[in-house]
Write an enzyme that holds these catalytic residues in place. Structure first.
Site, PDB file in Angstrom:
ATOM      1  N   LYS A  32       0.800  -1.061  -0.056  1.00  5.34           N
ATOM      2  CA  LYS A  32       0.055  -0.059   0.115  1.00  5.34           C
ATOM      3  C   LYS A  32       0.889   1.189   0.108  1.00  5.34           C
ATOM      4  O   LYS A  32       1.563   1.710   1.089  1.00  5.34           O
ATOM      5  CB  LYS A  32      -0.972  -0.052   1.253  1.00  5.34           C
ATOM      6  CG  LYS A  32      -2.014   1.036   1.129  1.00  5.34           C
ATOM      7  CD  LYS A  32      -3.005   0.892   2.383  1.00  5.34           C
ATOM      8  CE  LYS A  32      -3.978   1.875   2.120  1.00  5.34           C
ATOM      9  NZ  LYS A  32      -3.841   3.109   2.286  1.00  5.34           N
ATOM     10  N   CYS A  62      21.010  33.551  25.947  1.00  7.30           N
ATOM     11  CA  CYS A  62      21.335  34.960  26.237  1.00  7.30           C
ATOM     12  C   CYS A  62      20.712  35.606  27.655  1.00  7.30           C
ATOM     13  O   CYS A  62      21.178  36.580  28.038  1.00  7.30           O
ATOM     14  CB  CYS A  62      21.007  36.044  25.102  1.00  7.30           C
ATOM     15  SG  CYS A  62      19.229  36.333  25.373  1.00  7.30           S
TER      16      CYS A  62
HETATM   17  S1  IVH Z   1      -6.346  -0.182  -5.038  1.00  3.95           S
HETATM   18  C1  IVH Z   1     -11.051   0.149  -4.822  1.00  3.95           C
HETATM   19  N1  IVH Z   1      -3.844  -0.652  -4.435  1.00  3.95           N
HETATM   20  O1  IVH Z   1      -5.008   3.476  -0.971  1.00  3.95           O
HETATM   21  C2  IVH Z   1      -9.500   0.180  -4.722  1.00  3.95           C
HETATM   22  N2  IVH Z   1      -4.695   1.566  -3.615  1.00  3.95           N
HETATM   23  O2  IVH Z   1      -6.762   3.666   1.435  1.00  3.95           O
HETATM   24  C3  IVH Z   1      -8.742   1.036  -5.362  1.00  3.95           C
HETATM   25  N3  IVH Z   1      -3.340   2.656  -2.325  1.00  3.95           N
HETATM   26  O3  IVH Z   1      -7.214   5.514  -2.552  1.00  3.95           O
HETATM   27  C4  IVH Z   1      -7.421   1.343  -4.888  1.00  3.95           C
HETATM   28  N4  IVH Z   1      -1.387   1.536  -2.614  1.00  3.95           N
HETATM   29  O4  IVH Z   1      -4.777   5.855  -2.671  1.00  3.95           O
HETATM   30  C5  IVH Z   1      -4.783   0.231  -4.475  1.00  3.95           C
HETATM   31  N5  IVH Z   1      -1.675  -1.090  -4.128  1.00  3.95           N
HETATM   32  C6  IVH Z   1      -2.731  -0.372  -4.263  1.00  3.95           C
HETATM   33  C7  IVH Z   1      -2.382   0.518  -3.300  1.00  3.95           C
HETATM   34  C8  IVH Z   1      -3.529   1.634  -3.078  1.00  3.95           C
HETATM   35  C9  IVH Z   1      -2.237   2.707  -2.033  1.00  3.95           C
HETATM   36  C10 IVH Z   1      -3.975   3.891  -1.932  1.00  3.95           C
HETATM   37  C11 IVH Z   1      -4.926   4.620  -2.726  1.00  3.95           C
HETATM   38  C12 IVH Z   1      -6.627   4.349  -2.266  1.00  3.95           C
HETATM   39  C13 IVH Z   1      -6.116   4.203  -0.884  1.00  3.95           C
HETATM   40  C14 IVH Z   1      -7.378   3.645  -0.005  1.00  3.95           C
END
Ligand code: IVH
Length: 667
Positions: free
Chosen positions: A115, A409
């Site tokens: 993530k 100071c």
């Molecule tokens: S999939 C419906 N994959 O996490 C799902 N999101 O908390 C669509 N994010 O808004 C997103 N890494 O900004 C997906 N490997 C990943 C991700 C990811 C970061 C973020 C993204 C999303 C947020 C949700």
């Protein structure tokens, strides 16, 4: 009783709305994701027990967030949803049970991804060409940040090979850790606020109205999902990612297939330990059902799809001891408490100090010398004390006493107007002076090469330099007399000081270190007044009439130039020949309150220069043409914006006509 529940629901909604605003609009969250999720699940729970109390504007009924003003809005053809969070393996297993139940006896597997801690972006390719890029916004409408997106080198402007006529690619724009650290270092040197973490830095950079600055920010991108497509693109998520790669889109190399939830959990555990080895920040893992058709069976709740879940890492914490609490003095005299800690490993680095922010924060935590504390890295970067283990407090540990005197100071320390900071009021305090000199000589200001912190330290401690005006009467001999200073280095410093005499007026104004006046405001003052002498004579009214300045800054500028010490320093500068002039801008009433869009290549201005001029004259600039646009300034090769202006019958002017409006010519 039911009145109490209604009140509780109302209060939860309000809190969530506030935190949505802080997170999505201001990019400055005040609570952890976990705390936010707790508020949301409490609200969900209460609403499910009392469905008659659900209203359409409840946070549970929509995707949260509001788009930022200043960019054109675009509607997402397929909503950009959020992901529900989990924090432990049990919750992940429950997610898997729901999937199994939802799919009956169908076979399924997962894709497990990092993530990435950045911001979600939707890219639209038509016939293989990048036509637009938009932020998530509220999930249905986001900001059109196409120009900024186009500056990100990881994002292909055209796809390789055969792509569907319409292909929307979604993914994360992020700032690598190295780029983030570099950016913050530069910002600190220039006296600007530093970003708390790479996510804020990425979001801030992408939402700059000037794409040129975005281009310098070293953003990157990973593609991870599909939006609208003109034809079926893939049967599984992993196949989709393979196709992305073939089209030249960047896909994170650490994505793995997991046959079942146990395997997925193992992968999550592995990355929870290894996350600091990556060159970018991640805040958890995302587990996605791999089979795309099966995803449709499961569908989505209001905010998030049922086929996907995130596993959020716990913020890494460490326990250590407070050896002492120091008070640091900033360049305008702000006193900041800092905890010196017994060195401890945290999130990949050894931590020896943690900021305590301000004295209210010390009181809130009740942290004392000798205390055992829990520290955490906010966004993994800046260590802070989050908890005091009061049961482990040594006997006799005394509460921290707010300083009444400057620790360096000894001058009186006074509470600031806003009540949060305590300041040393002695403008010739050596600690302040060192900070002031460091800033004065810094890269964004007078840019004096070789005048580093060690030299400044010696110059101030040896009472050779009492203010930055004194720098200009230094000679090679005096400098060569300092410890560890060879004649050659002394000469280099003198050359650097001499060279700085020709710096522009805006840089000089910034270098003075007037409270609240950074690089941008300095540019505005330089343009309005043209010389230091004229700013000196300005009244508070004249200053606060400048749109971007306002009454608070006006007062601060006025006070600065009416302080006899400061005036003496300025005299020294002027006598030494540091007295740059800039062509003063005659204010044109024609521009005030009007919105301009600049397009095409101009003859006399860079894009950022003309936009600056417009703002200095009280006008506004925008990156896209709408009915609200008053003027489009069109240069050579103006493209779609000019077409749009003609279509909407917006006034189109050329550069000459613009200059006429300004009543000023650059030549
Ligand atoms: S999939 C419906 N994959 O996490 C799902 N999101 O908390 C669509 N994010 O808004 C997103 N890494 O900004 C997906 N490997 C990943 C991700 C990811 C970061 C973020 C993204 C999303 C947020 C949700």
């Amino acid at each position: 009783m039911s009145k109490d529940i209604a009140e509780k629901i109302r209060s939860l909604r309000e809190q969530i709305r506030k935190h949505d605003y802080l997170y999505y609009v201001q990019n400055s969250p005040q609570i952890s994701d976990k705390k936010y999720d707790e508020l949301m699940s409490e609200l969900k729970e209460l609403e499910s027990q009392n469905p008659h109390l659900i209203t359409p504007d409840s946070a549970t009924q929509r995707v949260s967030g509001k788009p930022i003003e200043g960019f054109k809005q675009v509607r997402h053809s397929v909503a950009m949803l959020s992901i529900d969070n989990t924090y432990n393996a049990d919750e992940l297993r429950k997610f898997d049970e729901r999937i199994a139940k939802g799919l009956g006896n169908k076979k399924y597997s997962y894709a497990v991804e990092l993530k990435i801690d950045g911001l979600a972006i939707s890219l639209r390719y038509e016939k293989g060409l990048l036509v637009s890029g938009a932020t998530r916004g509220d999930g249905t409408r986001g900001d059109d940040v196409t120009n900024n997106i186009r500056t990100i080198k990881a994002i292909p402007l055209s796809l390789a090979g055969d792509a569907p006529d319409v292909l929307e690619v979604r993914g994360e724009v992020y700032m690598p850790k190295k780029a983030f650290e570099q950016l913050n270092e530069e910002r600190e040197q220039q006296g600007q606020l530093v970003f708390a973490n790479p996510r804020n830095a990425a979001a801030g950079s992408l939402k700059l109205l000037d794409a040129k600055i975005t281009a310098q920010r070293k953003l990157s991108f990973f593609a991870y999902s599909l939006g609208q497509t003109s034809e079926t693109f893939a049967k599984s998520h992993l196949e989709c990612l393979e196709k992305f790669k073939k089209l030249g889109l960047p896909v994170n190399p650490n994505i793995k297939k997991a046959a079942d939830i146990d395997e997925a959990i193992k992968i999550c555990d592995k990355w929870e330990k290894k996350r600091y080895e990556l060159g970018y920040q991640i805040d958890g893992m995302v587990i996605k059902l791999d089979q795309l058709e099966e995803r449709d069976i499961l569908g989505a709740t209001g905010r998030a799809p049922r086929w996907c879940i995130s596993y959020k890492f716990a913020a890494e914490q460490a326990q250590t001891k407070v050896l002492s609490i120091d008070v640091q003095v900033g360049k305008t005299g702000n006193l900041t408490p800092v905890a010196n800690l017994e060195p401890v490993q945290l999130a990949g680095t050894t931590v020896k100090r943690a900021s305590l922010h301000n004295f209210d924060e010390i009181d809130r935590l009740d942290v004392r010398q000798g205390d055992t504390v829990i520290i955490e890295k906010a966004g993994e970067i800046i260590p802070q004390v989050v908890e005091v283990k009061k049961e482990l407090r040594p006997k006799g540990a005394k509460p921290f006493a707010r300083p009444t005197k400057c620790p360096v100071c000894g001058a009186k320390a006074q509470k600031d107007e806003d009540g949060v900071y305590i300041r040393c009021i002695n403008s010739s305090c050596p600690a302040q002076l060192k900070e002031k000199l460091r800033y004065f000589a810094g890269r964004g200001q007078m840019d004096i090469e070789n005048l580093g912190p060690a030299v400044i330290e010696q110059l101030v401690d040896g009472k050779i330099v009492k203010d930055f005006g004194d720098l200009y009467s230094l000679d090679t001999e005096t400098l060569a007399g300092l410890e560890r200073m060879a004649e050659k280095s002394a000469k280099n410093i003198i050359d650097g000081i001499d060279k700085s005499k020709t710096q522009s007026l805006d840089r000089l104004i910034a270098a003075l270190g007037i409270r609240g006046i950074g690089v941008q405001n300095a540019e505005i003052l330089a343009g309005q007044f043209g010389s230091i002498e004229k700013i000196k004579k300005a009244t508070v009214e004249e200053l606060s009439d400048i749109e971007q300045i306002g009454p608070v800054l006006a007062q601060s500028i006025y006070e600065y130039f009416h302080d006899s010490n400061n005036l003496k320093i300025i005299d020294k500068l002027i006598t030494a020949g540091v007295n740059p002039k800039q062509k003063q801008i005659k204010k044109s009433s024609e521009l005030a309150g009007k919105t301009f869009v600049v397009t095409g290549t101009l003859e006399n201005f860079k894009r950022s220069e003309i936009e600056q001029l417009i703002k200095q004259h009280g006008g506004k600039t925008s990156s896209s043409v709408s009915k609200k646009t008053d003027f489009v300034v069109a240069g050579e090769n103006a493209g779609s914006k000019l077409d749009k202006a003609l279509q909407l019958q917006v006034n189109v002017i050329n550069e000459k006509e613009f200059l006429k409006m300004l009543h000023t010519d650059r030549h």
